[in-house]
Design a protein around this motif. Structure first.
Motif, PDB file in Angstrom:
ATOM      1  N   GLU A  86       1.630 -11.217   9.889  1.00 18.75           N
ATOM      2  CA  GLU A  86       1.063 -12.625  10.049  1.00 18.75           C
ATOM      3  C   GLU A  86       0.858 -13.423   8.624  1.00 18.75           C
ATOM      4  O   GLU A  86       0.839 -14.684   8.759  1.00 18.75           O
ATOM      5  CB  GLU A  86      -0.373 -12.384  10.685  1.00 18.75           C
ATOM      6  CG  GLU A  86      -0.142 -12.050  12.005  1.00 18.75           C
ATOM      7  CD  GLU A  86      -1.651 -11.722  12.887  1.00 18.75           C
ATOM      8  OE1 GLU A  86      -2.420 -11.263  11.878  1.00 18.75           O
ATOM      9  OE2 GLU A  86      -1.423 -11.443  14.088  1.00 18.75           O
ATOM     10  N   CYS A  87       0.764 -12.627   7.543  1.00 16.86           N
ATOM     11  CA  CYS A  87       0.554 -13.408   6.317  1.00 16.86           C
ATOM     12  C   CYS A  87       1.837 -13.751   5.476  1.00 16.86           C
ATOM     13  O   CYS A  87       1.793 -14.388   4.388  1.00 16.86           O
ATOM     14  CB  CYS A  87      -0.296 -12.778   5.280  1.00 16.86           C
ATOM     15  SG  CYS A  87       0.353 -11.277   4.483  1.00 16.86           S
ATOM     16  N   GLY A  88       2.869 -13.283   6.046  1.00 16.24           N
ATOM     17  CA  GLY A  88       4.301 -13.873   5.575  1.00 16.24           C
ATOM     18  C   GLY A  88       4.523 -12.858   4.467  1.00 16.24           C
ATOM     19  O   GLY A  88       5.548 -13.226   3.676  1.00 16.24           O
ATOM     20  N   GLY A  89       4.074 -11.954   4.274  1.00 11.56           N
ATOM     21  CA  GLY A  89       4.199 -10.785   2.682  1.00 11.56           C
ATOM     22  C   GLY A  89       3.339 -10.901   1.748  1.00 11.56           C
ATOM     23  O   GLY A  89       3.630 -10.601   0.739  1.00 11.56           O
ATOM     24  N   ALA A  90       2.293 -11.756   1.934  1.00  9.72           N
ATOM     25  CA  ALA A  90       1.441 -11.959   0.764  1.00  9.72           C
ATOM     26  C   ALA A  90       0.255 -10.631   0.766  1.00  9.72           C
ATOM     27  O   ALA A  90      -0.597 -10.886  -0.040  1.00  9.72           O
ATOM     28  CB  ALA A  90       0.566 -13.207   1.028  1.00  9.72           C
ATOM     29  N   SER A  91       0.519  -9.374   1.257  1.00  8.08           N
ATOM     30  CA  SER A  91      -0.099  -8.248   1.212  1.00  8.08           C
ATOM     31  C   SER A  91      -1.742  -8.673   1.586  1.00  8.08           C
ATOM     32  O   SER A  91      -2.845  -8.070   1.037  1.00  8.08           O
ATOM     33  CB  SER A  91      -0.251  -7.681  -0.295  1.00  8.08           C
ATOM     34  OG  SER A  91      -0.638  -6.659  -0.202  1.00  8.08           O
ATOM     35  N   ALA A  92      -1.958  -9.459   2.757  1.00  3.32           N
ATOM     36  CA  ALA A  92      -3.292 -10.038   3.039  1.00  3.32           C
ATOM     37  C   ALA A  92      -3.529  -9.844   4.566  1.00  3.32           C
ATOM     38  O   ALA A  92      -4.576 -10.062   5.028  1.00  3.32           O
ATOM     39  CB  ALA A  92      -3.371 -11.568   2.930  1.00  3.32           C
ATOM     40  N   CYS A  93      -2.688  -9.039   5.329  1.00  2.00           N
ATOM     41  CA  CYS A  93      -2.978  -8.986   6.663  1.00  2.00           C
ATOM     42  C   CYS A  93      -2.636  -7.510   7.171  1.00  2.00           C
ATOM     43  O   CYS A  93      -3.579  -6.970   8.267  1.00  2.00           O
ATOM     44  CB  CYS A  93      -2.007 -10.054   7.424  1.00  2.00           C
ATOM     45  SG  CYS A  93      -0.406  -9.452   7.733  1.00  2.00           S
ATOM     46  N   ALA A  94      -1.813  -6.816   6.800  1.00  2.00           N
ATOM     47  CA  ALA A  94      -1.692  -5.300   7.280  1.00  2.00           C
ATOM     48  C   ALA A  94      -0.920  -5.275   8.593  1.00  2.00           C
ATOM     49  O   ALA A  94      -0.885  -4.217   9.142  1.00  2.00           O
ATOM     50  CB  ALA A  94      -2.976  -4.474   7.021  1.00  2.00           C
ATOM     51  N   THR A  95      -0.577  -6.515   9.141  1.00  2.00           N
ATOM     52  CA  THR A  95       0.145  -6.776  10.283  1.00  2.00           C
ATOM     53  C   THR A  95       1.868  -6.309  10.228  1.00  2.00           C
ATOM     54  O   THR A  95       2.625  -6.728  11.046  1.00  2.00           O
ATOM     55  CB  THR A  95      -0.120  -7.693  10.963  1.00  2.00           C
ATOM     56  OG1 THR A  95       0.413  -8.969  10.308  1.00  2.00           O
ATOM     57  CG2 THR A  95      -1.486  -8.114  11.515  1.00  2.00           C
ATOM     58  N   CYS A  96       2.137  -5.746   9.110  1.00  2.00           N
ATOM     59  CA  CYS A  96       3.521  -5.305   8.856  1.00  2.00           C
ATOM     60  C   CYS A  96       3.564  -3.701   8.649  1.00  2.00           C
ATOM     61  O   CYS A  96       4.614  -3.325   7.896  1.00  2.00           O
ATOM     62  CB  CYS A  96       4.062  -5.935   7.615  1.00  2.00           C
ATOM     63  SG  CYS A  96       3.308  -5.699   6.164  1.00  2.00           S
ATOM     64  N   HIS A  97       2.389  -3.158   9.200  1.00  3.68           N
ATOM     65  CA  HIS A  97       2.123  -1.612   8.875  1.00  3.68           C
ATOM     66  C   HIS A  97       3.338  -0.747   9.420  1.00  3.68           C
ATOM     67  O   HIS A  97       3.642  -0.834  10.421  1.00  3.68           O
ATOM     68  CB  HIS A  97       0.836  -1.232   9.703  1.00  3.68           C
ATOM     69  CG  HIS A  97       0.411   0.138   9.579  1.00  3.68           C
ATOM     70  ND1 HIS A  97      -0.411   0.614  10.530  1.00  3.68           N
ATOM     71  CD2 HIS A  97       0.968   1.052   8.704  1.00  3.68           C
ATOM     72  CE1 HIS A  97      -0.538   2.087  10.096  1.00  3.68           C
ATOM     73  NE2 HIS A  97       0.164   2.231   9.218  1.00  3.68           N
ATOM     74  N   SER A 114       5.069  -2.979   5.128  1.00  4.97           N
ATOM     75  CA  SER A 114       6.546  -3.060   4.944  1.00  4.97           C
ATOM     76  C   SER A 114       6.967  -4.281   3.870  1.00  4.97           C
ATOM     77  O   SER A 114       8.063  -4.438   3.572  1.00  4.97           O
ATOM     78  CB  SER A 114       7.318  -3.303   6.271  1.00  4.97           C
ATOM     79  OG  SER A 114       6.898  -4.323   7.019  1.00  4.97           O
ATOM     80  N   CYS A 115       5.941  -5.199   3.911  1.00  6.44           N
ATOM     81  CA  CYS A 115       6.292  -6.289   2.938  1.00  6.44           C
ATOM     82  C   CYS A 115       6.150  -5.978   1.481  1.00  6.44           C
ATOM     83  O   CYS A 115       6.538  -6.879   0.514  1.00  6.44           O
ATOM     84  CB  CYS A 115       5.330  -7.763   3.111  1.00  6.44           C
ATOM     85  SG  CYS A 115       3.575  -7.328   2.870  1.00  6.44           S
ATOM     86  N   GLN A 116       5.655  -4.627   1.276  1.00  9.58           N
ATOM     87  CA  GLN A 116       5.700  -4.419  -0.291  1.00  9.58           C
ATOM     88  C   GLN A 116       6.643  -3.208  -0.544  1.00  9.58           C
ATOM     89  O   GLN A 116       6.703  -2.642  -1.605  1.00  9.58           O
ATOM     90  CB  GLN A 116       4.231  -3.767  -0.530  1.00  9.58           C
ATOM     91  CG  GLN A 116       3.145  -4.793  -0.077  1.00  9.58           C
ATOM     92  CD  GLN A 116       3.314  -6.153  -0.866  1.00  9.58           C
ATOM     93  OE1 GLN A 116       3.422  -6.080  -2.223  1.00  9.58           O
ATOM     94  NE2 GLN A 116       3.373  -7.142  -0.111  1.00  9.58           N
TER      95      GLN A 116
HETATM   96  S1  FES Z   1       2.866  -9.354   6.098  1.00  9.90           S
HETATM   97 FE1  FES Z   1       0.630  -9.434   5.733  1.00  9.90          FE
HETATM   98  S2  FES Z   1       0.572  -7.639   4.569  1.00  9.90           S
HETATM   99 FE2  FES Z   1       2.432  -7.515   5.209  1.00  9.90          FE
END
Ligand code: FES
Length: 112
Positions: free
Chosen positions: A37-48, A83-85
């Motif tokens: 949801e946050c597009g990779g900003a490490s701010a949502c954890a919905t890429c777990h 996964s965004c990190q």
């Molecule tokens: S996309 Fe939001 S934390 Fe990875």
């Protein structure tokens, strides 16, 4: 390089991953149902994702922001990563991750 992503239903997807991409972007651009949801900003954890045990030591250690976000995930465990990190690179060729059920975008599945 290739990565294997296992969805919560057990289906495995082998994805070709350009070097230097965020793993979340690779998963999303293949059309797999990841929220991110946050597009990779490490701010949502919905890429777990959960990393296969044999790959855990091959990834760079999570930074503090990532650890803080994972602390918010109720079922996170020692294999959990955002996964965004995770940046794709040749030394991760063959990486295997499982998409966590909390990162599954059910709306995308229903629309498919
Ligand atoms: S996309 Fe939001 S934390 Fe990875």
């Amino acid at each position: 390089m290739f990565v294997t992503v296992i969805l919560p239903d057990g289906k495995e997807h082998k994805l070709e991953a350009p070097e230097g991409w965020r793993l979340m972007e690779v998963i999303r651009d293949y059309g797999l149902p990841i929220k991110a949801e946050c597009g990779g900003a490490s701010a949502c954890a919905t890429c777990h994702v959960r990393v296969a045990p044999e790959w855990l030591n091959k990834l760079s250690a999570p930074h503090d922001e990532e650890m803080d976000m994972l602390d918010e995930v109720f079922d996170a465990d020692e294999r959990s990563r955002l996964s965004c990190q995770i940046l794709t690179s040749d030394n991760l060729d063959g990486l295997v991750v499982e998409l966590a059920s909390d990162a599954l975008d059910k709306a995308k599945i229903e629309a498919a």
